[in-house]
Design a protein around this motif. Sequence first.
Motif, short mmCIF file in Angstrom:
data_model
loop_
_atom_site.label_atom_id
_atom_site.label_comp_id
_atom_site.label_asym_id
_atom_site.label_seq_id
_atom_site.Cartn_x
_atom_site.Cartn_y
_atom_site.Cartn_z
N GLU A 1 5.69 2.06 11.39
CA GLU A 1 6.18 2.18 10.01
C GLU A 1 5.98 3.59 9.47
O GLU A 1 6.85 4.13 8.78
CB GLU A 1 5.47 1.17 9.10
N LEU A 2 4.85 4.21 9.80
CA LEU A 2 4.58 5.57 9.33
C LEU A 2 5.60 6.55 9.90
O LEU A 2 6.17 7.35 9.15
CB LEU A 2 3.16 5.99 9.71
N VAL A 3 5.86 6.48 11.19
CA VAL A 3 6.84 7.38 11.82
C VAL A 3 8.23 7.12 11.26
O VAL A 3 8.96 8.06 10.94
CB VAL A 3 6.82 7.24 13.36
N PHE B 1 3.85 0.74 2.33
CA PHE B 1 3.66 -0.20 3.44
C PHE B 1 3.37 -1.59 2.89
O PHE B 1 2.73 -1.73 1.87
CB PHE B 1 2.50 0.25 4.32
N GLY B 2 3.81 -2.60 3.60
CA GLY B 2 3.59 -3.97 3.17
C GLY B 2 2.51 -4.67 3.96
O GLY B 2 2.73 -5.74 4.49
N PHE B 3 1.33 -4.06 4.05
CA PHE B 3 0.23 -4.70 4.76
C PHE B 3 -1.09 -4.35 4.08
O PHE B 3 -1.15 -3.45 3.25
CB PHE B 3 0.19 -4.28 6.24
N VAL C 1 0.85 -1.18 0.00
CA VAL C 1 0.00 0.00 0.00
C VAL C 1 0.89 1.23 0.00
O VAL C 1 1.78 1.36 0.83
CB VAL C 1 -0.90 0.00 1.25
N GLY C 2 0.66 2.13 -0.93
CA GLY C 2 1.41 3.38 -0.97
C GLY C 2 0.47 4.55 -0.71
O GLY C 2 -0.55 4.68 -1.37
N VAL C 3 0.81 5.37 0.26
CA VAL C 3 0.00 6.54 0.60
C VAL C 3 0.94 7.72 0.78
O VAL C 3 1.89 7.64 1.57
CB VAL C 3 -0.80 6.30 1.90
#
Length: 130
Positions: free
Chosen positions: A34-36, A13-15, A6-8
């Motif tokens: 992961e976001l931080v 991210f790999g979930f 998922v790319g945002v």
Amino acid sequence: MSGVDVGVLSFKFGFKLEKIGEPGGTPLAQVITELVDQAKRNVVLIVDEVQQAITTDDGNRLLLSLKAARDAVNPQPGTIGHFIFVGTGSHRIAPWLASSPRAAHKLSTAPLLYPTQYSTGTTSRISRHA
């Protein structure tokens, strides 16, 4: 989006988004960590009327997940960013916060301001510390 990265906002991210917080899915603490880590900045979540969350089992689970995320991110040695949760609302949340054995929180009363003054002031303070 099942089974893909998922790319945002240029983060990858790999979930699976639909499985966040679900049994067998990705824990919210991992998502925020992961976001931080990828943002290399503070991540701030502001929730208005947060005391409403303590009225349901799902809300309580969400608050506990947010506390777990804070506990996963903030004590990391050398972390570039932190997870900051700001909950606004009534004093009814205070006993719930105080009941947690790992409640490393700061509970304070903000001055009463018009919504635009509050959001502008809060954004300014967060930006100075980011």
